[in-house]
Write an enzyme that holds these catalytic residues in place. Structure first.
Site, mmCIF file in Angstrom:
data_model
loop_
_atom_site.group_PDB
_atom_site.id
_atom_site.type_symbol
_atom_site.label_atom_id
_atom_site.label_comp_id
_atom_site.label_asym_id
_atom_site.label_seq_id
_atom_site.Cartn_x
_atom_site.Cartn_y
_atom_site.Cartn_z
ATOM 1 N N CYS A 1 -23.126 -12.054 -15.227
ATOM 2 C CA CYS A 1 -23.461 -12.517 -14.109
ATOM 3 C C CYS A 1 -22.475 -13.752 -14.066
ATOM 4 C CB CYS A 1 -24.709 -12.763 -14.199
ATOM 5 S SG CYS A 1 -25.582 -12.963 -12.481
ATOM 6 N N CYS B 1 1.768 7.488 5.111
ATOM 7 C CA CYS B 1 1.670 8.275 5.906
ATOM 8 C C CYS B 1 0.387 8.837 6.392
ATOM 9 C CB CYS B 1 2.664 9.534 5.416
ATOM 10 S SG CYS B 1 2.496 11.308 6.584
HETATM 11 S S1 SF4 Z 1 6.756 9.854 10.965
HETATM 12 FE FE1 SF4 Z 1 5.832 11.779 10.067
HETATM 13 S S2 SF4 Z 1 6.389 11.666 8.065
HETATM 14 FE FE2 SF4 Z 1 6.764 9.759 8.654
HETATM 15 S S3 SF4 Z 1 4.491 8.654 8.277
HETATM 16 FE FE3 SF4 Z 1 4.527 9.440 10.300
HETATM 17 S S4 SF4 Z 1 3.677 11.370 10.264
HETATM 18 FE FE4 SF4 Z 1 4.328 11.056 8.062
#
Ligand code: SF4
Ligand SMILES: Cc1cc2nc3c(=O)[nH]c(=O)nc-3n(C[C@H](O)[C@H](O)[C@H](O)COP(=O)(O)OP(=O)(O)OC[C@H]3O[C@@H](n4cnc5c(N)ncnc54)[C@H](O)[C@@H]3O)c2cc1C
Ligand SMILES: Cc1cc2nc3c(=O)[nH]c(=O)nc-3n(C[C@H](O)[C@H](O)[C@H](O)COP(=O)(O)O)c2cc1C
Ligand code: SF4
Ligand code: SF4
Lengths: 447, 424
Positions: free
Chosen positions: B137, B391
């Site tokens: 703790c 992405c």
């Molecule tokens: S542009 Fe296309 S590949 Fe690039 S992060 Fe966006 S969705 Fe993904």
């Protein structure tokens, strides 16, 4: 039956009416706005931004909602679009920014950019702050004709850039169609006037109401007296059906009726028919049909002569009308107004079809629709006279003023924008952009 | 169906999911509800000497992330604030009513032999299966010379563990504090002291937020705040690393581990088990969603084990530990490049701007007939994975191995390393 007449005011109670003409969508609360803002990916070279006619930096303003920087967010919007508040409510986002949002591509559910824009601009409006300052005064004065979105946008930007502005407006109130045309549930509760006050709040702008170009003032006069002129008079006239008895009782121009509706405090004074027919396929037709329904009309039928996809009202708007109980009929054109004792009783339509070369043809077959009230909404047209019947005369094409990409007309020193120019989109947001662009062009010349 | 039951250092449990010593295990009423929901065991909220401690009002702070609640939770609560007798009586009754569930009792008393001897005797009478020594703790108790103040000194850890083994037959689990430079030093001390197992991690010293209006940390007690213990999803990566460090340390001699820290679902649990843990403990996820989450944990783990052909916990326990290595053992000849699936790409441009602004300028942004197109330049891509992580579309960017025909070569063998054997 008895009681209420075929055409009567007060079909619904004041309570029902006030509900029916309230905000069509509720505002986003803070936590909902945060969640929605979090759906935005903060795209690089964002497609939404490119699709916004005023070029608002959408990812940036949405990110600022995410971080609680509401003031920064609102300024991102208003610095590109001074009517960001109205546009947030009236833009057909489904064919603009939201159509191309990558979330739409990804999952068929765009970030609700319009609602977020409303959240940010509402926040700033509520703060009562006047965030824009005027540049050092230039000593120049520009005349603006028409206090609609185009004229107000031009005036605000010109004032920001240091020029004085005098607006000449034919009507007793400013705002253009925001005040007199847009459906009541899109811009309820005096929002249009609040926005006008906000815009004029920057200072340096004088509005002369009840001053019409062509009636009280002439273009040559303005051209002479002022350092530059901007024309934003919108579309003044309504297209006619071309029937001899078009002036019988019960036949209305939709825009005129809507203007009256917009000025009615509680809508209890508006007469509406039991059975209503609306002729046309655009925004105005849809808005008229929905508002007739909301005033308490029993049956509202919108008739359009071509296919659903030919309507200038978007899919979203057509769906909205159907949701409100409006019947939409396609491929029929009016051939006769039926009457009894000088009062319309119905409309005779002829079915149409697309011919071999795509042209619309009547099939010869007809049907009748009963109607106590008929609304014409087959398009508005520009009245060029004030712009041409003067010693300075502007070039006109298809009945509208010709301008270049800066809004400059054929006459040096005279600019135009909004619905009155040729090749426009007839949207509030486009009018705002036109005004802004022209203001910068004028500023460049005046410097 | 996979067998989820486990024998953890002599403590039998029908599934590896235990509730960690914390508010969810504070009282009989909570623990009974947890057992009804299906939890395999509990570590009872830490007991101390009487008179019990007193807690302040306003106790928890949280990190919310982009509209998601509780990425991390912090607290300035102390150990149980109820009398020892009340807790012991409830523990006795619950263990009697739920004999098949694991009942471990967490303890924290001053760093002297007698108090430990006394409390161990009292706990033994309850029929509990084991004790967990709370050396972790980070707040309140440590300022009283207990908790992480003990956990941060390996000699004390060893000493107290020895006392416990001396004065009790119950299994002794030593709970480790992460507020230390090298977790192995306290784990090794527990091993030397004869601990049956270690559990980790306890909460991390933290200030979660500053309230910018009142200029004070949250949670705020009458205008002031104190550092508290951080837990929840945000701490899982730290916990996993510490578990792995112990798992692969020869001096820790494969001591059994109970994994704790940010476990919210079966997948998190499977990750801890794959690094060697025999059971896992959960606190924040239960505090966020209630006890019902154990249903997904059990069925999720069981379904996943079935899909992999693992019949028991031991079938996959520790399998990932051997793949945790030192950086200088990684293959320098391994080469991956990002590949964008153009059909999946939604054109958000995030991969481009991430690589362009902050990585290797390896993704181009172009317009082909007006349409956006993002493409990887193989020659520039170093295979860092950044684009893959930014992405927003699943499986849109993949890292593809380049078959360069080169054999395994680690940094010690790499001629580019000025100190490598090959360079000599
Ligand atoms: S542009 Fe296309 S590949 Fe690039 S992060 Fe966006 S969705 Fe993904
Ligand atoms: C019923 C209806 C619904 C609509 N709904 C939408 C919608 O939902 N979303 C959307 O984006 N767009 C909508 N539009 C279109 C939008 O309202 C217009 O594109 C926009 O208002 C154009 O702005 P403007 O400034 O060019 O013209 P207007 O708004 O028409 O303003 C012109 C101004 O000039 C004044 N004026 C006219 N003639 C003179 C003169 N001779 N002298 C002095 N002043 C003059 C007018 O009184 C008016 O104030 C709708 C239009 C209608 C008719
Ligand atoms: C409010 C609160 C009180 C806690 N009290 C104790 C305690 O008395 N004894 C203890 O050993 N750990 C205590 N913990 C730590 C938890 O047992 C656990 O180690 C930590 O929360 C990490 O797990 P999690 O990420 O699942 O929450 C407490 C945690 C919280 C949130
Ligand atoms: S396209 Fe959609 S996700 Fe991308 S920046 Fe615009 S609103 Fe955000
Ligand atoms: S893996 Fe790294 S270097 Fe390669 S393209 Fe992606 S971000 Fe750029």
């Amino acid at each position: 039956m008895g009681g209420i007449a075929d055409v009567a005011a007060g079909r619904l109670s004041a309570d029902e009416l006030s509900k029916n003409f309230d905000d069509m969508y509720p505002a986003l609360g803070e936590s909902k706005a945060l969640i929605e803002a979090s759906r935005c990916y903060f795209c690089y070279d964002a497609p939404c931004m490119e699709a916004c006619p005023t070029g608002i930096d959408i990812p940036n303003f949405i990110r600022k909602i995410q971080t609680g920087n509401y003031r920064g967010s609102a300024l991102d919007i208003l610095s590109e679009n001074i009517m960001g508040g109205a546009c947030a409510r009236v833009c057909p986002t489904e064919i603009l920014c939201e159509e191309v949002c990558v979330r739409q591509t990804q999952e068929g559910k765009p970030v609700t950019i319009g609602k977020l824009q409303r959240f940010a601009t509402d926040w700033l409006m509520a703060s009562k702050e006047q965030p824009f300052e005027r540049a050092e005064l230039s000593g120049k004065t520009v005349a603006v004709v028409g206090a609609g979105p185009a004229g107000l946008s031009a005036a605000h930007r010109l004032s920001m850039l240091g020029h004085d502005v005098e607006i000449f407006e034919a009507l007793p109130k400013s705002g253009g169609l925001n005040e007199y045309g847009i459906a009541a549930y899109k811009l309820p509760h005096g929002i249009a006037q609040e926005e006008v006050d906000f815009i004029l709040g920057i200072g340096g702008i004088t509005v002369h109401h009840n001053k019409a170009l062509g009636r009280d003032i002439s273009l040559s006069e303005l051209h002479e007296k002022f350092d530059a002129v901007f024309i934003g008079t919108g579309l003044g006239a309504v297209r006619a059906l071309g029937f001899e008895n078009e002036n019988i009782k019960g036949v209305f121009n939709a825009v005129d009726y809507i203007a009256k509706l917009r000025q009615s405090e509680d809508k209890t004074d508006l007469e509406i028919g039991r059975k209503v027919v609306v002729i046309g396929g655009g925004n105005t037709a849809i808005d008229m049909a929905v508002q007739a329904k909301r005033l308490g009309a029993e049956d509202v039928t919108l008739v359009y002569r071509r296919a659903p996809e030919d309507m200038s009202a978007t899919h979203h708007e057509q769906d909205y009308a159907k949701l409100n109980g409006v019947t939409i009929k396609h491929f029929a054109k009016p051939v006769e107004l039926l009457e009894q004792d000088g009062q319309v009783t119905g409309v005779r339509f002829e079915y149409t079809a697309k011919g071999a070369n795509g042209a619309l043809e009547g099939t010869g077959e007809t049907f009748d629709l009963m109607a106590n009230m008929v609304f014409k909404a087959i398009g508005q047209v520009f009245i060029p006279d004030p712009a041409t019947n003067s010693t300075v005369s502007l070039e006109i094409q298809d009945g509208r003023i010709v301008v270049d990409e800066n809004g400059a007309t054929s006459v040096p020193g005279i600019y135009a924008g909004g619905d009155c120019v040729y090749g426009g989109e007839d949207l509030t947001v486009a009018a705002v952009q036109d005004g802004k662009v022209a203001a910068h062009a004028i500023d460049k010349v005046l410097r | 169906m996979a067998d989820l039951s486990y024998d953890f250092v002599g403590i039998k449990t029908p599934n590896p999911f235990w509730l960690a010593s914390a508010p969810p295990t504070d009282k009989e009423i909570n623990v009974v509800r947890a057992f009804e929901a299906g939890w395999g065991g509990v570590v009872w909220k830490t007991l101390g000497e009487d008179p019990p401690v007193v807690n302040v009002s306003s106790r928890y702070g949280a990190t919310h992330y982009n509209g998601q609640r509780i990425a991390g939770l912090n607290n300035i609560e102390l150990i149980t604030d109820r009398p020892l007798d009340v807790n012991l009586e409830e523990i006795t009754r619950v263990k009697k009513d739920w004999p098949d569930r694991a009942m471990v009792v967490s303890l924290m008393v001053p760093c002297e032999e007698d108090p430990w001897k006394y409390i161990l005797g009292r706990v033994a009478e309850t029929g509990a299966d084991g004790v967990e020594l709370n050396f972790g703790c980070p707040h309140g108790m440590s300022e009283r010379g207990m908790g992480s103040a003990v956990g941060q000194v390996p000699e004390y850890v060893q000493m107290v563990t020895e006392w416990c083994k001396k004065h009790s037959d119950m299994s002794v689990i030593v709970k480790l504090t992460p507020n230390i430079t090298d977790i192995r030093s306290s784990a090794r001390a527990a091993v030397r002291g004869g601990a049956d197992a270690v559990s980790l991690i306890n909460t991390i010293n933290s200030i979660v937020n500053i309230d910018l209006d009142i200029m004070a940390p949250t949670p705020t007690v009458d205008g002031k705040g104190a550092h508290g213990g951080y837990c929840g999803p945000a701490v899982k990566p730290i916990a996993l690393n510490m578990v792995a460090e112990i798992a692969r340390d020869p001096e820790c001699q494969n001591i059994p581990m109970s994994g704790i820290g940010g476990i919210s679902n079966w997948r998190d649990a499977a990750e801890f088990i794959s690094l060697g843990c025999g059971t896992v403990q959960v606190c924040t996820a239960a505090m966020h969603h209630g006890f019902k989450i154990v249903d997904d944990m059990k069925t999720g783990l069981s379904n996943w084990m079935d899909s992999k052909g693992y019949k028991s916990i031991d079938d996959f326990r520790g399998l990932a530990a051997s793949n945790v290595t030192d950086w200088n053992q990684l293959n320098m000849n391994y080469d991956v490049k990002a590949l964008i699936d153009q059909d999946k790409c939604i054109k958000c441009g995030l991969c481009h701007i991430a690589c362009e602004d902050t990585s290797h300028q390896a993704i181009t942004a172009e317009r082909v007939d007006g349409a956006r197109r993002y493409e990887v330049v193989d020659e520039e891509c170093v295979g860092c994975n950044l684009c893959l992580h930014v992405c927003p579309v699943d499986d849109c960017i993949t890292m593809v191995e380049v078959d360069n025909g080169k054999p395994y070569m680690n940094w010690n063998q790499d001629p580019r390393n000025p100190h490598s054997k090959a360079a000599e």
